[in-house]
Design an enzyme around this catalytic site. Structure first.
Site, mmCIF file in Angstrom:
data_model
loop_
_atom_site.group_PDB
_atom_site.id
_atom_site.type_symbol
_atom_site.label_atom_id
_atom_site.label_comp_id
_atom_site.label_asym_id
_atom_site.label_seq_id
_atom_site.Cartn_x
_atom_site.Cartn_y
_atom_site.Cartn_z
ATOM 1 N N LYS A 1 2.848 6.250 -2.743
ATOM 2 C CA LYS A 1 3.821 6.921 -3.228
ATOM 3 C C LYS A 1 3.954 7.092 -4.548
ATOM 4 O O LYS A 1 4.090 8.196 -5.165
ATOM 5 C CB LYS A 1 5.006 6.404 -2.734
ATOM 6 C CG LYS A 1 5.307 6.165 -1.085
ATOM 7 C CD LYS A 1 5.435 7.558 -0.370
ATOM 8 C CE LYS A 1 6.494 8.401 -0.347
ATOM 9 N NZ LYS A 1 6.570 9.574 0.451
ATOM 10 N N ASN B 1 0.837 -1.237 -0.074
ATOM 11 C CA ASN B 1 0.058 -0.072 -0.097
ATOM 12 C C ASN B 1 0.974 1.367 -0.061
ATOM 13 O O ASN B 1 0.646 2.154 -0.767
ATOM 14 C CB ASN B 1 -0.943 -0.158 1.076
ATOM 15 C CG ASN B 1 -1.744 1.204 1.180
ATOM 16 O OD1 ASN B 1 -2.714 1.568 0.501
ATOM 17 N ND2 ASN B 1 -1.570 2.257 2.395
ATOM 18 N N TYR B 2 1.860 1.262 0.674
ATOM 19 C CA TYR B 2 2.820 2.388 0.735
ATOM 20 C C TYR B 2 3.573 2.719 -0.421
ATOM 21 O O TYR B 2 3.433 3.820 -0.902
ATOM 22 C CB TYR B 2 3.987 2.045 1.608
ATOM 23 C CG TYR B 2 5.238 3.072 1.935
ATOM 24 C CD1 TYR B 2 5.126 4.238 2.286
ATOM 25 C CD2 TYR B 2 6.217 2.674 1.382
ATOM 26 C CE1 TYR B 2 5.977 5.122 2.552
ATOM 27 C CE2 TYR B 2 7.564 3.521 1.378
ATOM 28 C CZ TYR B 2 7.135 4.651 2.071
ATOM 29 O OH TYR B 2 8.368 5.687 1.861
ATOM 30 N N ILE B 3 3.804 1.715 -1.242
ATOM 31 C CA ILE B 3 4.478 1.706 -2.708
ATOM 32 C C ILE B 3 3.478 2.373 -3.616
ATOM 33 O O ILE B 3 3.811 3.258 -4.306
ATOM 34 C CB ILE B 3 4.947 0.524 -3.053
ATOM 35 C CG1 ILE B 3 6.387 -0.106 -2.232
ATOM 36 C CG2 ILE B 3 5.280 0.560 -4.520
ATOM 37 C CD1 ILE B 3 7.464 0.864 -2.549
#
Length: 219
Positions: A136, A131-133
């Site tokens: 971003k 989810n972070y990738i």
């Protein structure tokens, strides 16, 4: 002579603090957004002007008021592994808010600390990190489409080692590590000496080329 003012979103973070100190040493006035009262004195000691505010709760208009009069905005805020909800609120919606606030405040140059697209690709895939990738990448795309004079810096895995001032920086490079000191040095160089490096994405790891030379090549 008026010192150039640089607004740092995430000013109390590990890269943000280093950047404030380096900008101050170069004759700039960093304005560092912070959230916790105990962070104020440390930011002052680094040469920053502390600006109290919570990125999540501030409106675009309120954040623009804090930014007004600055020449450049730097976004180095991050959830720091606090979970999907916080990642979405800071790395995602927070970046979008900062971009819109910069527009309202009349700031044209916007630097973003993003993430290397190959980060931890050789390890077990976890939902929070995936989810972070995704967040971003969408944040990068939002800034690129904003019309602002942007530079997106995608560092490899960040380390606490003392920076050597030597990096590898280009549009596409092999994945690796980089000290936070050197990430801050690259940002400071972009602010202080390289306004001609613009509308580009820079992948960054440790290397053997002095920061000034590595960034000059991208002008």
């Amino acid at each position: 002579m008026t010192m150039p003012k640089i607004f740092i979103v995430g000013g109390a973070g590990k890269v943000g603090r280093r950047l404030a100190q380096q900008l101050s040493e170069r004759g700039h006035e960093p304005l560092s957004l912070y959230r916790k009262a105990e962070q104020r004195d440390e930011l002052t000691a680094l040469g920053a002007t502390p600006i109290e505010g919570d990125l999540i709760s501030l409106s675009v208009e309120d954040l623009a008021d804090l930014m007004r009069g600055c020449d450049t905005a730097v976004f180095s805020a991050g959830a720091g592994g606090a979970g999907m909800e916080v990642t979405n609120a800071i790395d995602g919606a927070g970046l979008e808010k900062a971009v819109e606030a910069a527009k309202v405040a009349g700031i044209q140059r916007f630097l973003l600390v993003s993430v290397f697209p190959d980060a931890l690709r050789d390890q077990e895939r976890k939902d929070d990190f995936e989810n972070y990738i995704k967040v971003k990448k969408l944040a990068d795309a939002y800034l690129v489409a904003s019309g602002l004079d942007y530079v997106i810096v995608r560092p490899g895995t960040l380390t606490e080692e003392t920076g050597r001032g030597r990096v590898r920086a280009d549009l596409a490079i092999p994945y690796g590590e980089v000290p936070r000191d050197d990430v801050a040095a690259v940002l400071a160089e972009l602010v202080d000496r390289r306004p001609d490096v613009t509308r580009t994405i820079i992948e960054l790891t440790e290397g053997e080329m002095p920061v000034s030379d590595a960034i000059a090549r991208l002008a």
